[in-house]
Design an enzyme around this catalytic site. Sequence first.
Site, mmCIF file in Angstrom:
data_model
loop_
_atom_site.group_PDB
_atom_site.id
_atom_site.type_symbol
_atom_site.label_atom_id
_atom_site.label_comp_id
_atom_site.label_asym_id
_atom_site.label_seq_id
_atom_site.Cartn_x
_atom_site.Cartn_y
_atom_site.Cartn_z
ATOM 1 N N CYS A 30 -7.372 16.347 -5.839
ATOM 2 C CA CYS A 30 -8.114 17.317 -6.637
ATOM 3 C C CYS A 30 -9.326 17.750 -5.816
ATOM 4 O O CYS A 30 -9.286 17.733 -4.585
ATOM 5 C CB CYS A 30 -8.513 16.717 -7.986
ATOM 6 S SG CYS A 30 -9.561 15.253 -7.856
ATOM 7 N N MET A 31 -10.417 18.107 -6.459
ATOM 8 C CA MET A 31 -11.582 18.602 -5.730
ATOM 9 C C MET A 31 -12.228 17.530 -4.862
ATOM 10 O O MET A 31 -12.735 17.812 -3.786
ATOM 11 C CB MET A 31 -12.621 19.141 -6.720
ATOM 12 C CG MET A 31 -12.232 20.453 -7.357
ATOM 13 S SD MET A 31 -12.237 21.805 -6.171
ATOM 14 C CE MET A 31 -13.982 21.894 -5.766
#
Length: 504
Positions: A30-31
């Site tokens: 993810c981020m």
Amino acid sequence: MATEDKNRATAAAILPLVGGAANVSSVVHCMTRLRLGLRDRSLVDDEALKALPAVMGVVEDDTYQIVLGPGTVARVTPEFEQLVEEGRAAEPEPAHTTTADELAAQGAAIKAERKAKNATPFKLFLRKIANVFVPLIPALIGCGIIAGLNGLLVNLGWLTSVTPALAAMASGFMALIAVFVGYNTAKEFGGTPILGGAVAAIIVFPGVANIEAFGQKLSPGQGGVLGALGAAVLAVYVEKWCRRWVPEALDVLVTPTLTVLVSGLVTIFGLMYVAGEVSTAIGDFADWLLSNGGAGAGLVLGGFFLPLVMLGLHQALIPIHTTLIEQQGYTVLLPILAMAGAGQVGAALAVYLRLPRNESIRRTIKSALPAGLLGVGEPLIYGVSLPLGRPFITACVGGAFGGAFVGFFNQLGSAVGSTAIGPSGWALFPLLDGNHGLGTTIAIYAGGLLVGYLAGFVATYFFGFSKNLLAEFNVSQEPAASTVAATGAPAAPITDPAPEPARA
């Protein structure tokens, strides 16, 4: 060391500590986190992983999550995937001993216990919804920054021949975001992604302006991302029904046709109108909440966001943010929620001063603070405030005061919003937008951060430690020793500061 070599070295250091290639069943990111599906949780060396310079912390949920920070994780993940593939090719048939079987049973028991606490049907559904929108975040950020740059150039009257091109770059993705949402939704819910995108494309097709539903003319984009989400989910169920009942010889012709036809008709004559009303209601409610609730609403949102994150319920906000960005050009909720990270920073600084003899915790804070200022809060949460217990609560108090500050100005009519989701802290400045000029918007957001820092610091310094907690933690410790919370929960082991942990 070259950046590429550094990323590969990080991946190579992580792989054996999670049990090797044979133990990895899935790899995504993810981020900020490398998310691994593991066959045997007991083969993971948590302490050694946390001691790696590039690792900011680890989180165990439905996947094993290694916090590497924004930018870094996107570069390390491909290297890690390549190493996993190479390892599987080299060891196609890993040997299993009796001891490994026993450890596997132990790991399965740990995993089952964890899932029993966190993998409720509601949370699993929210996770699916989040997985639809998370892949869109890089495009939202890139287009959001371009939109901000374009707005600045337009206001200054500079590069008038270039600003139309910048506007096209910034707006093109948002004009077709429903298609991407439909594609990802079908993929996540087990359908054919392109069919989900095809059905969702109906929503943004200009020709729907000639169609009337519920006594009203439809408008292109009506229903937005929520309509695309609903349309693609419906398409998945129609497709699955067709796969079950349509003869195999006719499947290639009948199934995609019926999927688009049935889902498309329901979307045009039902979902677009209903989703449009829901989207409008979300926007109206957000405006009403901050216009009338103001400081009170900001206090609640900023104060309770971190507990929502700990429970996994923050994922429900992602489609709301996206809907607001699609409608208004920015989400007014994200800058308020970002104050939760400011409270963590202030609390960490107070812990640093209150524990002058604990070199281990102070070293962790110095290492994690730059990432915290840039909105990456996991190292401070899991390495400092949460294990200590009370400082986590006082950090939430800091977030509440920062949120109240931003909410108060919203009530006065100065909306502060973000044109994208994902970044927080100082990293949110390039994405800020509002209704009273960029200077005012930046000033209000910066003021909120300062209030969050100060309130988190004061609350933690004066109320974050009991006498027993101070007596237990304000002592010199070995650098590699782990802290233990008053409740008995282990903290992340303390390591030497990682060089620039929030940068690629």
